[in-house]
Design an enzyme around this catalytic site. Sequence first.
Site, PDB file in Angstrom:
ATOM      1  N   GLU A  32     109.423 -28.696 -27.392  1.00 43.69           N
ATOM      2  CA  GLU A  32     110.796 -28.323 -27.016  1.00 43.69           C
ATOM      3  C   GLU A  32     111.336 -29.203 -25.902  1.00 43.69           C
ATOM      4  O   GLU A  32     112.534 -29.406 -25.788  1.00 43.69           O
ATOM      5  CB  GLU A  32     110.837 -26.855 -26.560  1.00 43.69           C
ATOM      6  N   HIS A  62      85.242 -28.610 -39.336  1.00 46.36           N
ATOM      7  CA  HIS A  62      84.942 -28.341 -40.736  1.00 46.36           C
ATOM      8  C   HIS A  62      86.215 -28.195 -41.561  1.00 46.36           C
ATOM      9  O   HIS A  62      86.187 -27.664 -42.671  1.00 46.36           O
ATOM     10  CB  HIS A  62      84.055 -27.094 -40.834  1.00 46.36           C
ATOM     11  N   LYS A  81     119.522 -20.065 -33.074  1.00 43.92           N
ATOM     12  CA  LYS A  81     119.893 -18.732 -32.576  1.00 43.92           C
ATOM     13  C   LYS A  81     121.332 -18.408 -32.966  1.00 43.92           C
ATOM     14  O   LYS A  81     121.647 -17.305 -33.409  1.00 43.92           O
ATOM     15  CB  LYS A  81     119.780 -18.685 -31.041  1.00 43.92           C
TER      16      LYS A  81
HETATM   17  O1  PA5 Z   1     111.517 -22.337 -23.851  1.00 41.86           O
HETATM   18  C1  PA5 Z   1     112.551 -21.798 -24.201  1.00 41.86           C
HETATM   19  O2  PA5 Z   1     113.583 -21.884 -23.558  1.00 41.86           O
HETATM   20  C2  PA5 Z   1     112.586 -20.926 -25.452  1.00 41.86           C
HETATM   21  O3  PA5 Z   1     111.417 -20.995 -26.186  1.00 41.86           O
HETATM   22  C3  PA5 Z   1     112.806 -19.488 -25.046  1.00 41.86           C
HETATM   23  O4  PA5 Z   1     111.763 -19.061 -24.236  1.00 41.86           O
HETATM   24  C4  PA5 Z   1     112.908 -18.573 -26.266  1.00 41.86           C
HETATM   25  O5  PA5 Z   1     113.920 -19.037 -27.111  1.00 41.86           O
HETATM   26  C5  PA5 Z   1     113.221 -17.153 -25.834  1.00 41.86           C
HETATM   27  O6  PA5 Z   1     114.375 -17.136 -25.055  1.00 41.86           O
HETATM   28  P1  PA5 Z   1     114.679 -15.971 -24.060  1.00 41.86           P
HETATM   29  O7  PA5 Z   1     113.597 -15.900 -23.062  1.00 41.86           O
HETATM   30  O8  PA5 Z   1     115.993 -16.320 -23.466  1.00 41.86           O
HETATM   31  O9  PA5 Z   1     114.737 -14.710 -24.870  1.00 41.86           O
END
Ligand code: PA5
Length: 463
Positions: A290, A319, A433
Amino acid sequence: MRAIRFDYTNVMSEVVGATHGLSEAELKAMESPSLAALRAVQARRGRDLRWMDLPHQADVCREIQGFATDVRGRFENVCVLGIGGSALGNTALQTALNSPYHNLAPPAGIPRLFVLDNVDPDLVGEFLATIDPAKTIFNAISKSGGTAETMSQFLLFRQALIERLGEDGHKDHLVVTTDAEKGVLREVVGREGYRSFIVPDGVGGRFSVLSAVGLVSSALVGIDIAGLLKGAADMDERCRTETFLENPALVHAAVQYLLHEKKHKPMSITFSYSHRLRDMADWYAQLLAESLGKRKSRKGEDVFRGPTPIRAVGVTDQHSQVQLYTEGPHDKWFTLLAVDEPDHSVTLPAAFPDREGIAYLGGRTLKELFQAERDGTRIALTEAHRPNATISVPKVDPHAVGQLIYLLELSVAIMGEHYDVDAFDQPGVEAGKIAAYALMGRTGYEERRAEIEARVGGALRQV
Ligand code: PA5
């Protein structure tokens, strides 16, 4: 301090050859950009990169420990409602720092931990049908306070609690971790009076494990969160040096960048030779993917960059995947996670002395076998000219895990500078989202829904 070590001997050209390995000159050329990157990242720590100071939040740590002490013995289960950065760290800490069989036989007074990081009805429905909400504390975690998956779970389990315990009685069974001001979850906290913790500004989801996001559930299940933060603080200290080859975050980031960009190895495999650390590899996969998987450079040009993280577990995946890793395309590099001192010593009984195929194991330990398998894989990868490094921890304890987390977080922040992408946003996640909100009919997303529906209706191709 019992320091963790990053051994990069086997990524160098003198070991794996010039085609796939890094030369001294290539590494040396990263010194100046690495120091520039370190200065750039450190300059932001008091401003927008507040996650860098999380190891030093002694007051937050004490508040969370106090909460865990107050509720000790009251619940049989802790259930985290969260996803992505609001869940992966919780799972990683539990796997690393509690028994693999914790949920089968938790220590007296300590609850089990469940992390529900999905909305698959078969997962959540079965949990609803299995768990007694009256014996459970739910920890709803969302930085944005609006993620559809987490909000759905929150609605479901809040209702289950109200049905079982009543409007007043249910409130002690819900704790919320979210932004101090923004998001619908914070509004709900204000209205309902749930106990809450804060995800501070400047702490994005995947960089939040050392905030209340990871610490509340960990403290509830008996993990030494002060030890964890101390390990992270020690790594923070260690990574301030401007001596390039003494700074593990700088060297780690440089190796990742060079092997990807100069040696054409987009696949970054974290091969955990530790059951306890296996979910750290999952957490790191999100951090890497990310943070660096970006369409745009920081100048706004299309660059489509980012390494592909892959998780493997030793010895199990010897394996299943090592055949590909040693003989498949030269598009991968490997980081083995290794533990010097396991908690358990297990000796194999001697038997069948007349059968060499099994007799040689008698009297040896599982530690010897596990290490031989790990070293065997390292040798096989090296001889096949596959660059591989090893992160070794002296022992899997809170101090070592804190070091590992901070090392990888800082390294990824430095990589953001090398790859020239914004390591702290996630427009690709937000796009998904928004599409889901539109499909679920959320007000304000009508236009997006119309756009999506306009594309549906072409010929369906399926067999
Ligand atoms: O790293 C990130 O920003 C995302 O993976 C969020 O953690 C994930 O989308 C969940 O978002 P939130 O904590 O706002 O619910």
